[in-house]
Every structure is written in structure tokens, then in C-alpha cells.
Write an enzyme that holds these catalytic residues in place. Structure first.
Site, mmCIF file in Angstrom:
data_model
loop_
_atom_site.group_PDB
_atom_site.id
_atom_site.type_symbol
_atom_site.label_atom_id
_atom_site.label_comp_id
_atom_site.label_asym_id
_atom_site.label_seq_id
_atom_site.Cartn_x
_atom_site.Cartn_y
_atom_site.Cartn_z
ATOM 1 N N GLU A 259 -12.926 11.221 2.582
ATOM 2 C CA GLU A 259 -12.050 10.531 1.628
ATOM 3 C C GLU A 259 -12.721 9.282 1.044
ATOM 4 O O GLU A 259 -12.357 8.158 1.353
ATOM 5 C CB GLU A 259 -10.720 10.187 2.327
ATOM 6 N N TYR B 198 0.832 -1.207 0.000
ATOM 7 C CA TYR B 198 0.000 0.000 0.000
ATOM 8 C C TYR B 198 0.869 1.260 0.000
ATOM 9 O O TYR B 198 1.821 1.390 0.776
ATOM 10 C CB TYR B 198 -0.924 0.027 1.235
ATOM 11 N N ASN C 269 -13.653 6.091 2.845
ATOM 12 C CA ASN C 269 -12.603 5.247 3.425
ATOM 13 C C ASN C 269 -12.324 5.626 4.879
ATOM 14 O O ASN C 269 -12.145 4.760 5.737
ATOM 15 C CB ASN C 269 -11.331 5.365 2.579
ATOM 16 N N ASN D 25 1.769 3.513 8.195
ATOM 17 C CA ASN D 25 1.202 2.299 7.601
ATOM 18 C C ASN D 25 1.621 2.223 6.133
ATOM 19 O O ASN D 25 1.551 3.229 5.432
ATOM 20 C CB ASN D 25 -0.326 2.345 7.697
ATOM 21 N N ASN E 197 2.108 9.794 6.966
ATOM 22 C CA ASN E 197 1.122 8.847 7.469
ATOM 23 C C ASN E 197 1.413 8.514 8.931
ATOM 24 O O ASN E 197 1.783 7.387 9.274
ATOM 25 C CB ASN E 197 1.165 7.590 6.595
ATOM 26 N N ARG F 216 -12.325 23.700 51.265
ATOM 27 C CA ARG F 216 -12.395 22.502 52.118
ATOM 28 C C ARG F 216 -12.322 21.216 51.296
ATOM 29 O O ARG F 216 -11.717 20.232 51.733
ATOM 30 C CB ARG F 216 -13.669 22.521 52.966
ATOM 31 N N GLN G 117 -16.790 24.907 59.517
ATOM 32 C CA GLN G 117 -15.910 24.403 58.462
ATOM 33 C C GLN G 117 -15.748 25.471 57.388
ATOM 34 O O GLN G 117 -16.588 26.360 57.250
ATOM 35 C CB GLN G 117 -16.523 23.153 57.818
#
Length: 748
Positions: free
Chosen positions: A489, A96, A492, A390, A271, A360, A354
Site C-alpha cells: 500500500e 483520518y 505505508n 483507527n 479497520n 517418561r 525406566q
């Protein structure tokens, strides 16, 4: 230029995957050490092996132009990978992107393997903002709307990746290719490293990548640069001069031979996930620093609000042992050591038992964020130490393996977590800052943290509004990017990570949080100064007020004027005074102290001799007269002492004697290094000509300053925003993180 030195430096870096079990503080200090080792003055290059690149090194190379060198041990495996690819082609394998088309066009075949690579790179140059020459427009009237718009808008840096992002991308692409699985020659990798070492940085368009088959278009501009294309713009730095030129010109000037790409080499460069990973690396580095700063700001807020360190008692984390909470509470607890402003609340004063949630529960809030950041760190670190193109080449078996390591979803996952973290940190800081500014919640600080009467100054009111805007924007930016995928694309790339887009928006969120944190640091330093002033005022006033009271009521209370301060009436009077002082901060000084003195009458009546409170009109009249005289005298005494104390403190403001170890260091950095002052009205008045002359005593035309003051001699006018901006610039430049990391080291 000599790109390499005789003795390359190999740094001990985080082993990929090790971070998961480490505390955030440990990881950050380790990365900070690596970063500083890279910047050591011996000018040794950073050694790349394809396996042990650390985040600190990525930052040093990308932002500080540290030189890189390839480990000699990589040469053999790089050559073996290229040979394995050649062997596969020799036996007629269909590979490829080497003898096929690309993406959805991979059903086509071609024997023109070199031309295929050149075409791939050329046709991926589709981004905006990196044109080789400026467009020439026909002459027009310069006053026409079209001409004016051309002046105000151009395809400038706003549409380009930042240089540091591009440098990080090149570095990570090199680190991937030297792993020996990509089938490229040594010359390709060498020339990529020369781009870094000669500071030849391609101008890469900001947009156009969906980070599915890698960051194709952005990486094509890097590939085009090593080809020496005249259609690619670069920014080249030589002898301290930065020039914008073509790649062909830059390579020629540096004596670098352009590379002719062979089989797969163009595809191997484009790629991959290097751009997404590079941009993400810089984003997570700054987010780590902001997470540390958030812990520091929390400890400073505890002090400014006279809160308690009980909220960070080690027992709380021990019985709920989330790693992030343990790490964070330990840090804040230690940051508060030595503070004289921390209040140990026993609940006997009818106030909140508190602290409010913003301080806190800070360790419970920040703890999970630190854990998320560690996971994001691990994802990014694995990615920039991975092979992501790839197909990949198994050099030992000559296999060509087709797959999808270019899918950058790991980076998207990391960045979505980081943006959520930034929003959550922002929410914490926003709550703390508004609590400091609001007199209802700030425990006795003035409204809007003003050092003037509250009826004429609202210095932090606009800051309060600004941080609300910033936090709202962080909330919007926290939304996921990865849920907006579009099929691309020819169908794909129906799945695409959008990692680069996510990383870019993470940088926007980093910048917004940096502004919010700068505003918080500005406000909390102002609050700490006001606390220190208040203590100085009380220290000055107490003996005077006690003496005036003894003189006025010596006979009425059975107390001699020379008695010490331990008389029950004086103790109750002072205690009540302090309570009322905290409750009356919304009033101007003249009204405030008269109101306080009048509210203390019941104390004096309670301690008067019984005969003074008899039904005798003469006794009543005498006592009332004494009480009125005392009220008038002491109200004026308080008012004058308050004004004198403020004037004295403003001359030499210094809260450090009261601060914990971390607040002291950060306060000193803001006040002395950055020279951001304890803010009085005079600091933000707009100067006029007479104010520029230090020898001239200036009377304020609006009557603000009855006595006038000497001109500053400083032609720069300052605003609240400009002071916050000074802190913000120190934050974004990294200058502020030096003292922050020192505070973090102190906890160890």
C-alpha cells in the site's frame, strides 16, 4: 424471529489478563463451563458488554449459533462516542478516513464524508470466491479439456472463510464497537448483531488480508452485507433451509433495513483485527482440546506399554516447579489411578529400569507447551476484548486520537506459538504411537498391533507410515508466517502482521494433528485390547500348562500331580514362559509356542531328579522321550488355548477391568459410542454380495477363514482409515471432547 429474550444471560467469564497465573487445566475447565452455559436449553441470549467476552462464548456463538444481545449500558457510551466525533467535525478537525483519503492517500481531503465511506467499502471488495453471480461461459464441447476443467474447478467454498470464522469475526467486531471509542451509531451495531441472530453470513474471501490496517478486505464484505448490497453474497438460514443469495435479498427476507453508512462508520467496521482474532479464537480452542487429549493419550500409552507412574510422581514437579509441568504431571498421575497395567519397575528383571522418553518425559515436554498456550490464550482474549480501529474517539474530551491498534501482531505472536505447540504435541504422540506399533519397543505386544499371525497381517504398518507423513507436515507448518512480510500500500504498510494468514495455517495444523491424534487413539485402544486379551490368555493357560507339566514330570521332579502351583519348578517355568512370551511376538502361533516350550527345557532339566540326568542311557532316553512328549503336548495346548482365547475375547472385547479412570472412559467412548471395534481381519475385508446376507455362511475365497462366517448384513465396507476417520470426525465435531473434559474434571 425474536432475537432477544426477556431475561438476558450474563455469564461470569475470565477477566482479561487473569489467565497468566492460572494453570492450563483451570483455564480450560472454566472456558468449557462458560461454553456449556451458553448452550444451556433456556435459549437466553449471550450478553455483550465490550469487556468480558470469553473464548467459550466465542465458540458457542460462532459454531453453535447462540444468539447475542447488547448490554443496555452500552447504548449511552455508543451515542456519546458518535456525538464526540460529530463535534470534532463541526469545529473543522481533520480526521483520518473521515475527511481524508486512506492509507498512503491520507494527504487528500474530501467534504463528501458519506460518499467516502461507501467508496471505501465498495473498493475493498477485491477478494476471490465471493462473486455475486456465477460466470456464464460460452457453449463449448463438453468433452474439451477446457470444459472438463470448469467442471472440476470453481471459485467455491475452498476460497471462502468458513461460516464459523465469519460469525466469530462479526461477534468480535461488535464487541469492539460497543466499547464506545469508534464513533459509530447504534443502528450499525444492531444490524451487525442481526446478521448473527438471523444467521445471515457473508461469503468472505479466504485470502487478501495482510492484517496490518486491520483485516480490511474481509471485513468489507461484512460491511457490505449490512448495507444490503446486491453485489455481496451471503448464506442465509431460515426455517431449517440454507440458501445462497445476495445481501439485499437476505435482509429483505428477514425484514432488516439496510444501513447507510455515515462518517467513519465504514472505516470503523473494516479497520480492525476482528477476522484475525476470530479465526485465531477457534484455532486456540481446538488446540487447547488437543493438548488435553495429548495428556490422555499419554496416560493410555503408559498403560498400553505397561509403563510406570513413577515418571509422574509429584516430587519430580515439586523440585522443578514449572507451572505447566506441575499441571501436566498431576493430570497424568491421576489419570492412571486404578490401572492394573501400570508396572512398578524395581529394576530386578534385567529390563529397562525406566520408560523411554516418549512417556517418561511427557510432562516435561508438554508442560512448556501448556504455558505457551496460556500466553497465546491471553493474547487472543485481550485482542477480542479491545478497540482495534483507527482513529479512536475519546468521548469524555472530544479528542480524536490517531494510532495503530489495528496492527494484529499480537495475534500473529499467539498463532506462531500455537503452531509450534501443535508440532511439539504431534512429535510426542508420533513417538508414543510408533513405540506401540514396534515390537522392539512395545513390551510384548504383537508387531503392528495385529490380532492375527504377524506373517499375514500388518494392520498398523500403514498407520505407522501415515503418522510419519502427518508429523512431517506439522513440522513444515510450524515455520513462522510473520517473517514473510512484504511492503504494501504505497509503502505505508511496510510493517504488517500477516495475522490472518498465520491463523489460517494454524487451522491447517490443527486438522493435521487431529488426524494424528485420531490414529493414535485408534492404535492405543487396539493395544489395550491386546493387553487385556494377553492377560485373559495367560489366565486360561496357566492352570492347564501347570497341570500338563505336573502330569509329565511328577516322578522326574519329585512332584506329585496333585501338588499346588507353588512348586519351585512350576514357578520358574511360568515365570520363564512369560518372559519368552514377550520375546516371541514376531512369530506365528505354531512356531512361537514350540519355540517357547523348547526354550523351557533348561528349567525342567535343572529341576529333574539327579538319577534322571545320570549316565544311564535308559534313564536319558526316558527323560528325553518325556521331554519331547511334553514339548509337543504343551505347544499344541498353548496354540489351541491362544486361538480359543482370541476367539472368545473378540466376541466381547473389554479392556475396562484393567484400565485407569481416564483410559476407561476414553476406551468406552471409542468402543461403545463410536463403535470402533477391536480390529480383526474380518472387519476390513471387502464385502461381496453373499456377505450382505446374515443368514448365509460365507467361505472366504482366499481361504483365510476355514470355517467361514455369517454375513454381516452391513453394506458398508470398512477400512483402517474409515475407523480412524470415525474418531477424527468425533474429534473435529467436538463430540470426543465431552468425555475428555470429564476426565480432566476427575483430576480436580
Amino acid at each position: 424471529m425474536e432475537a432477544a429474550a426477556d431475561r438476558p444471560r450474563s455469564l461470569s467469564s475470565t477477566v482479561t489478563g487473569q489467565n497468566q497465573s492460572m494453570a492450563h487445566t483451570s483455564v480450560i475447565l472454566q472456558e468449557w463451563q462458560t461454553f456449556n452455559e451458553c448452550l444451556s436449553p433456556d435459549d437466553q441470549p449471550y450478553l455483550l458488554s465490550g469487556r468480558k467476552l470469553s473464548l467459550g462464548a466465542v465458540i458457542a456463538v460462532s459454531k453453535y449459533s447462540v444468539v447475542v444481545e447488547i448490554d443496555e449500558t452500552c447504548s449511552k457510551i455508543i451515542a456519546a462516542s458518535a456525538a464526540a466525533l460529530a463535534a470534532s467535525l463541526d469545529v473543522g478537525q481533520i480526521v483520518y478516513g473521515v475527511n481524508t483519503g486512506f492509507g498512503g492517500s491520507a494527504d487528500s481531503r474530501s467534504k463528501q464524508v458519506e460518499a467516502l465511506q461507501a467508496t471505501l467499502i465498495r473498493e475493498l471488495h477485491c477478494g476471490l470466491g465471493a462473486s455475486p453471480v456465477a460466470r456464464r461461459y460460452p457453449a463449448t464441447n463438453g468433452h474439451s479439456p477446457t470444459a472438463r476443467n470448469r467442471l472440476n474447478h470453481s471459485e467455491s467454498a475452498e476460497n471462502l472463510l468458513h461460516n464459523a470464522w465469519v460469525r466469530a469475526s462479526i461477534l468480535i467486531r461488535i464487541n469492539s464497537l460497543i466499547g464506545g471509542y469508534s464513533g459509530v451509531r447504534q443502528v450499525v451495531i444492531k444490524t451487525l448483531s442481526q446478521l448473527l441472530n438471523y444467521d445471515i453470513i457473508p461469503r468472505v474471501p479466504l485470502r487478501g488480508s495482510i492484517s496490518a490496517s486491520g483485516d480490511l478486505s474481509p471485513l468489507s464484505y461484512i460491511a457490505g452485507s449490512i448495507q444490503g448490497k446486491s453485489t455481496i453474497r451471503v448464506q442465509s438460514s431460515r426455517n431449517g433451509t440454507v440458501s445462497d443469495m445476495t445481501a439485499a435479498e437476505a435482509l429483505a427476507a428477514a425484514g432488516i433495513a439496510p444501513v447507510k453508512l455515515m462518517a467513519k462508520e465504514g472505516l470503523a467496521i473494516v479497520n480492525g483485527t476482528a477476522v484475525s482474532a476470530g479465526v485465531a479464537s477457534l484455532a486456540i480452542w481446538e488446540t487447547h482440546q488437543l493438548a488435553v487429549l495429548a495428556q490422555l493419550l499419554t496416560s493410555m500409552s503408559v498403560e498400553a506399554l505397561c509403563g510406570t507412574d513413577e515418571s509422574f510422581d509429584p516430587l519430580l514437579a515439586r523440585v522443578r516447579p514449572h507451572p505447566g509441568q506441575i499441571d501436566c504431571s498431576n493430570n497424568i498421575y491421576r489419570f492412571l489411578q486404578g490401572s492394573k497395567l501400570v508396572y512398578h519397575n524395581d529394576g530386578k528383571n534385567d529390563l529397562l529400569r525406566q520408560d523411554r522418553y516418549s512417556i517418561r518425559t511427557a510432562s516435561q515436554w508438554l508442560g512448556p507447551i501448556l504455558e505457551d498456550l496460556l500466553l497465546a490464550h491471553q493474547q487472543v482474549e485481550i485482542e477480542f476484548n479491545s478497540v482495534t480501529d483507527n482513529p479512536i474517539i475519546d468521548r469524555e474530551t472530544d479528542r480524536v486520537v490517531h494510532g495503530g491498534n489495528f496492527q494484529a501482531k499480537a495475534i500473529t505472536s499467539a498463532m506462531e506459538k500455537v503452531r509450534q505447540a501443535l508440532q511439539s504435541i504431534g512429535r510426542l504422540l508420533f513417538c508414543q504411537c510408533t513405540e506401540l506399533i514396534n515390537p522392539v519397543t512395545n513390551r510384548g505386544l504383537p508387531p503392528n498391533l495385529t490380532a492375527e499371525d504377524p506373517s499375514i497381517s500388518w494392520v498398523m504398518k500403514a498407520v505407522d507410515i501415515m503418522i510419519a507423513a502427518l508429523q512431517s507436515e506439522l513440522g513444515f507448518l510450524a515455520n513462522p508466517v510473520g517473517s514473510h512480510v512484504q511492503t504494501a500500500e504505497m509503502g505505508n504498510q511496510a510493517l504488517n502482521s500477516l495475522a490472518l494468514i498465520s491463523a489460517r495455517y494454524t487451522h491447517t495444523a490443527v486438522d493435521v494433528l487431529a488426524q494424528l491424534a485420531a490414529a493414535h487413539l485408534f492404535a492405543v485402544c487396539q493395544a489395550l485390547d491386546l493387553r487385556a486379551f494377553d492377560l485373559a490368555f495367560q489366565r486360561s493357560l496357566e492352570p492347564q500348562l501347570m497341570q500338563a507339566t505336573k502330569q509329565a514330570f511328577a516322578q522326574d521332579s519329585g512332584m506329585q500331580s496333585g501338588d499346588g502351583g507353588g512348586h519351585p519348578m512350576l514357578e520358574e517355568l511360568w515365570s520363564s514362559f512369560l518372559v519368552r512370551l514377550e520375546q516371541t511376538t514376531k512369530m506365528d502361533a505354531d512356531r512361537r509356542f514350540r519355540t517357547i516350550m523348547e526354550s523351557l527345557h533348561p528349567v525342567l532339566i535343572r529341576h529333574a531328579k539327579p538319577e534322571q540326568c545320570s549316565s544311564s542311557s535308559s534313564s536319558d532316553a526316558t527323560f528325553v522321550s518325556t521331554l519331547q512328549h511334553w514339548t509337543n503336548t504343551c505347544a499344541l495346548l498353548c496354540q489351541h488355548t491362544f486361538a480359543a482365547s482370541m476367539e472368545e475375547y473378540s466376541q466381547h472385547p473389554d479392556a475396562t477391568p484393567y484400565l485407569g479412570i481416564a483410559a476407561r472412559r476414553m476406551y468406552v467412548f471409542v468402543r461403545r459410542t463410536l463403535r470402533v471395534p477391536f480390529l480383526r481381519a474380518a472387519h476390513i475385508r471387502t464385502p461381496y454380495p453373499e456377505m450382505m446376507d446374515p443368514s448365509v455362511v460365507v467361505d472366504e475365497p482366499n481361504g483365510d477363514d476355514e470355517e467361514g462366517y455369517h454375513g454381516s448384513g452391513n453394506p458398508d465396507s470398512n477400512t483402517v482409515g474409515s475407523y480412524i476417520g470415525t474418531i477424527y470426525e468425533a474429534l473435529r465435531s467436538g463430540e470426543l471432547y465431552g468425555p475428555a473434559m470429564e476426565c480432566l474434571r476427575d483430576t480436580r
